[in-house]
Design a protein around this motif. Structure first.
Motif, PDB file in Angstrom:
ATOM      1  N   SER A   1     -85.796  64.613   0.183  1.00  0.00           N
ATOM      2  CA  SER A   1     -86.486  65.987   0.611  1.00  0.00           C
ATOM      3  C   SER A   1     -85.195  66.987   0.221  1.00  0.00           C
ATOM      4  CB  SER A   1     -86.523  65.643   1.980  1.00  0.00           C
ATOM      5  OG  SER A   1     -87.122  67.080   2.317  1.00  0.00           O
ATOM      6  N   GLY A   2     -85.774  68.088  -0.484  1.00  0.00           N
ATOM      7  CA  GLY A   2     -84.696  68.933  -0.816  1.00  0.00           C
ATOM      8  C   GLY A   2     -84.417  68.900  -2.398  1.00  0.00           C
ATOM      9  N   ASP A   3     -85.118  67.901  -3.065  1.00  0.00           N
ATOM     10  CA  ASP A   3     -84.625  67.717  -4.521  1.00  0.00           C
ATOM     11  C   ASP A   3     -85.777  68.706  -5.124  1.00  0.00           C
ATOM     12  OD1 ASP A   3     -83.168  65.696  -4.199  1.00  0.00           O
ATOM     13  OD2 ASP A   3     -84.273  64.270  -4.791  1.00  0.00           O
TER      14      ASP A   3
ATOM     15  N   ARG B   1     -79.967  68.794  -4.974  1.00  0.00           N
ATOM     16  CA  ARG B   1     -80.015  68.016  -6.189  1.00  0.00           C
ATOM     17  C   ARG B   1     -80.941  68.586  -7.077  1.00  0.00           C
ATOM     18  NH1 ARG B   1     -80.316  61.631  -5.481  1.00  0.00           N
ATOM     19  NH2 ARG B   1     -82.399  62.377  -5.046  1.00  0.00           N
ATOM     20  N   ILE B   2     -80.539  68.937  -8.412  1.00  0.00           N
ATOM     21  CA  ILE B   2     -81.490  69.521  -9.497  1.00  0.00           C
ATOM     22  C   ILE B   2     -81.486  68.556 -10.470  1.00  0.00           C
ATOM     23  CG2 ILE B   2     -81.608  71.441 -11.040  1.00  0.00           C
ATOM     24  CD1 ILE B   2     -79.675  73.231  -9.382  1.00  0.00           C
ATOM     25  N   ILE B   3     -82.924  67.888 -10.682  1.00  0.00           N
ATOM     26  CA  ILE B   3     -82.861  66.877 -11.600  1.00  0.00           C
ATOM     27  C   ILE B   3     -83.664  67.309 -12.695  1.00  0.00           C
ATOM     28  CG2 ILE B   3     -83.692  64.649 -11.922  1.00  0.00           C
ATOM     29  CD1 ILE B   3     -82.892  64.319  -8.751  1.00  0.00           C
ATOM     30  N   SER B   4     -83.512  67.447 -13.762  1.00  0.00           N
ATOM     31  CA  SER B   4     -83.949  67.710 -15.013  1.00  0.00           C
ATOM     32  C   SER B   4     -84.584  66.455 -16.042  1.00  0.00           C
ATOM     33  CB  SER B   4     -83.315  68.691 -15.770  1.00  0.00           C
ATOM     34  OG  SER B   4     -82.147  67.995 -16.293  1.00  0.00           O
ATOM     35  N   LEU B   5     -85.766  66.655 -16.488  1.00  0.00           N
ATOM     36  CA  LEU B   5     -86.329  65.379 -17.222  1.00  0.00           C
ATOM     37  C   LEU B   5     -87.271  65.615 -18.014  1.00  0.00           C
ATOM     38  CD1 LEU B   5     -88.247  63.151 -14.719  1.00  0.00           C
ATOM     39  CD2 LEU B   5     -87.425  65.377 -14.110  1.00  0.00           C
ATOM     40  N   HIS B   6     -87.636  64.813 -19.083  1.00  0.00           N
ATOM     41  CA  HIS B   6     -88.607  65.124 -19.779  1.00  0.00           C
ATOM     42  C   HIS B   6     -89.936  64.213 -19.837  1.00  0.00           C
ATOM     43  CE1 HIS B   6     -85.870  67.754 -22.188  1.00  0.00           C
ATOM     44  NE2 HIS B   6     -85.046  66.650 -22.315  1.00  0.00           N
ATOM     45  N   PHE B   7     -89.864  63.688 -18.777  1.00  0.00           N
ATOM     46  CA  PHE B   7     -90.928  62.619 -18.675  1.00  0.00           C
ATOM     47  C   PHE B   7     -92.291  63.058 -18.640  1.00  0.00           C
ATOM     48  CE2 PHE B   7     -89.394  58.463 -15.801  1.00  0.00           C
ATOM     49  CZ  PHE B   7     -88.638  58.103 -16.903  1.00  0.00           C
ATOM     50  N   PRO B   8     -93.136  62.242 -19.509  1.00  0.00           N
ATOM     51  CA  PRO B   8     -94.587  62.389 -19.609  1.00  0.00           C
ATOM     52  C   PRO B   8     -95.002  62.151 -18.117  1.00  0.00           C
ATOM     53  CG  PRO B   8     -93.851  61.005 -21.329  1.00  0.00           C
ATOM     54  CD  PRO B   8     -92.691  61.252 -20.456  1.00  0.00           C
TER      55      PRO B   8
ATOM     56  N   PHE C   1     -94.072  62.411  -5.566  1.00  0.00           N
ATOM     57  CA  PHE C   1     -95.197  63.275  -5.161  1.00  0.00           C
ATOM     58  C   PHE C   1     -95.733  63.269  -3.897  1.00  0.00           C
ATOM     59  CE2 PHE C   1     -95.607  62.274  -9.692  1.00  0.00           C
ATOM     60  CZ  PHE C   1     -95.551  63.653 -10.351  1.00  0.00           C
ATOM     61  N   THR C   2     -95.459  62.229  -2.984  1.00  0.00           N
ATOM     62  CA  THR C   2     -95.711  62.215  -1.655  1.00  0.00           C
ATOM     63  C   THR C   2     -94.817  63.023  -0.638  1.00  0.00           C
ATOM     64  OG1 THR C   2     -94.469  60.248  -1.162  1.00  0.00           O
ATOM     65  CG2 THR C   2     -96.947  60.025  -2.221  1.00  0.00           C
ATOM     66  N   ASP C   3     -93.614  63.374  -1.150  1.00  0.00           N
ATOM     67  CA  ASP C   3     -92.645  64.053  -0.203  1.00  0.00           C
ATOM     68  C   ASP C   3     -93.058  65.672  -0.393  1.00  0.00           C
ATOM     69  OD1 ASP C   3     -90.720  64.996   1.262  1.00  0.00           O
ATOM     70  OD2 ASP C   3     -89.171  63.423   0.601  1.00  0.00           O
ATOM     71  N   ASP C   4     -93.400  66.383   0.556  1.00  0.00           N
ATOM     72  CA  ASP C   4     -93.728  67.507   0.637  1.00  0.00           C
ATOM     73  C   ASP C   4     -92.464  68.616   0.498  1.00  0.00           C
ATOM     74  OD1 ASP C   4     -96.302  67.258   0.955  1.00  0.00           O
ATOM     75  OD2 ASP C   4     -96.498  67.557   3.039  1.00  0.00           O
ATOM     76  N   GLY C   5     -91.097  67.763   0.724  1.00  0.00           N
ATOM     77  CA  GLY C   5     -90.073  68.573   0.868  1.00  0.00           C
ATOM     78  C   GLY C   5     -89.388  68.514  -0.805  1.00  0.00           C
ATOM     79  N   VAL C   6     -90.094  67.755  -1.510  1.00  0.00           N
ATOM     80  CA  VAL C   6     -89.599  67.661  -3.192  1.00  0.00           C
ATOM     81  C   VAL C   6     -90.487  68.770  -3.882  1.00  0.00           C
ATOM     82  CG1 VAL C   6     -89.500  66.428  -5.202  1.00  0.00           C
ATOM     83  CG2 VAL C   6     -88.920  65.264  -3.134  1.00  0.00           C
TER      84      VAL C   6
ATOM     85  N   GLY D   1    -104.304  70.326  -1.519  1.00  0.00           N
ATOM     86  CA  GLY D   1    -103.664  71.128  -0.455  1.00  0.00           C
ATOM     87  C   GLY D   1    -102.138  71.266  -0.655  1.00  0.00           C
ATOM     88  N   LYS D   2    -101.751  70.806  -2.008  1.00  0.00           N
ATOM     89  CA  LYS D   2    -100.227  70.933  -2.166  1.00  0.00           C
ATOM     90  C   LYS D   2     -99.967  72.027  -2.928  1.00  0.00           C
ATOM     91  CE  LYS D   2     -99.055  66.170  -0.742  1.00  0.00           C
ATOM     92  NZ  LYS D   2     -98.445  64.818  -1.180  1.00  0.00           N
ATOM     93  N   ARG D   3    -100.534  73.105  -3.122  1.00  0.00           N
ATOM     94  CA  ARG D   3    -100.447  74.219  -4.272  1.00  0.00           C
ATOM     95  C   ARG D   3     -98.941  74.697  -4.355  1.00  0.00           C
ATOM     96  NH1 ARG D   3    -103.887  78.104  -6.682  1.00  0.00           N
ATOM     97  NH2 ARG D   3    -105.611  76.991  -5.023  1.00  0.00           N
ATOM     98  N   GLY D   4     -97.999  74.396  -3.346  1.00  0.00           N
ATOM     99  CA  GLY D   4     -96.707  74.902  -3.498  1.00  0.00           C
ATOM    100  C   GLY D   4     -95.665  74.101  -3.917  1.00  0.00           C
ATOM    101  N   GLN D   5     -96.263  72.782  -4.248  1.00  0.00           N
ATOM    102  CA  GLN D   5     -95.286  71.966  -4.803  1.00  0.00           C
ATOM    103  C   GLN D   5     -94.732  71.720  -6.182  1.00  0.00           C
ATOM    104  OE1 GLN D   5     -96.371  67.611  -4.126  1.00  0.00           O
ATOM    105  NE2 GLN D   5     -94.329  66.895  -4.142  1.00  0.00           N
TER     106      GLN D   5
END
Length: 311
Positions: free
Chosen positions: A21-23, A110-117, A129-134, A201-205
């Motif tokens: 959470s916080g990532d 943590r700032i995590i950058s990636l190119h994953f499809p 995708f299940t952690d609202d804090g991410v 309902g996770k528009r802000g993620q």
């Protein structure tokens, strides 16, 4: 497809960078702007730390990790012997380029950058995708500008195969026969994920931005990003962050332009402009690629402003 070395890097990164959470995950196809976005989020964190002393250290000491990539020296994890910590892995780097170890005791964002499809990320990291804090930020860019920038990146990166010619590279790029696959599919899948999250309902993620919008109004885009991250900056703080994130500022700073990485035979930060596709595309290539974009992206991408992109 990645080989065994890449798969080992993926596994190691999964162990070191399991979601917390916080990532904030910064996602983009190569050469779409993920390095720029890393600097943007870092600058926002830096100013937030200045204005919020009570929680500042976890933001000013944020660790930056370019994850799941075997051809970028900023991403390579290595086991080192540190006298005070023993044998341990390097998770990433702080804003000054100092190594951060896996058993580091400081509280850090943590700032995590990636190119994953998307499909690969959902397979390897479904819990993210299940952690609202991410939070996620996706950066899209005119695929023609990506193609040209990616071509030059292959020519200057010793870890990547040197293209035989622009024509051959463009043909491979169109077919998705390059590292990280099809650029159009990458953008299409992540755009659909944004809509799916909103419907759930996770528009802000997940915040969807374009390279072009960053170039047009960096100040406005960075205000949008800081709000997305839940970080309220003063006008002065935002102005300081914006000043640090101009292309000229980044290109002139050895700590941020990657000029010290010997794997690169040229400028990692090359031009950073909109419309550079015109320097390589022929009239026929442009017409054919525009037809491909219309077919693959369709009307759902009318909001993706591909500026300076006349036929």
């Amino acid at each position: 497809m990645p080989g065994n070395d890449a798969e080992n890097i993926y596994k190691n990164d999964l162990d070191l960078l399991s979601p917390q959470s916080g990532d904030v995950y910064l996602v983009a196809y190569p050469k779409a702007g993920v390095t720029w976005m890393t600097e943007i989020v870092t600058a926002i964190y830096r100013e937030y730390a200045v204005e919020n002393r009570s929680v500042g250290r976890e933001f000013s000491n944020a660790v930056r990790a370019h994850a799941f990539c075997d051809v970028c020296p900023m991403a390579r994890r290595r086991n080192v012997h540190n006298q005070s910590k023993g044998n341990t892995n390097v998770v990433g780097f702080d804003a000054n380029g100092k190594e951060v170890y896996e058993n580091d005791e400081q509280k850090r964002r943590r700032i995590i950058s990636l190119h994953f499809p998307l499909k690969r990320m959902e397979k390897m990291m479904p819990e993210v995708f299940t952690d609202d804090g991410v939070k996620f930020i996706y950066v899209a860019r005119n695929p023609k500008d990506i193609a040209v920038s990616y071509y030059h990146f292959h020519r200057m990166n010793e870890a990547l195969p040197t293209p035989e010619s622009w024509e051959q590279f463009l043909d491979d790029f169109v077919k998705g026969d390059v590292r990280w696959g099809s650029c159009l599919e990458h953008m299409r899948e992540w755009n659909k994920k944004q809509h799916d999250l909103s419907a759930a309902g996770k528009r802000g993620q997940l915040l969807w931005l374009t390279f072009e919008s960053l170039k047009k109004d960096l100040h406005g885009a960075m205000r949008l990003i800081s709000n997305h991250l839940g970080l309220n900056l003063s006008d002065k703080g935002l102005a300081n962050a914006v000043k640090r994130c101009t292309f000229a500022s980044m290109k002139a700073d050895p700590n941020r332009n990657h000029s010290r990485n010997t794997i690169f035979k040229g400028d990692f930060l090359r031009k950073g402009k909109v419309g550079d596709w015109k320097s390589k595309f022929t009239v026929e290539q442009n017409i054919n690629f525009n037809k491909l974009m219309a077919r693959e992206l369709g009307n759902n991408f009318s909001h993706l402003r591909l500026e300076d992109d006349e036929v």
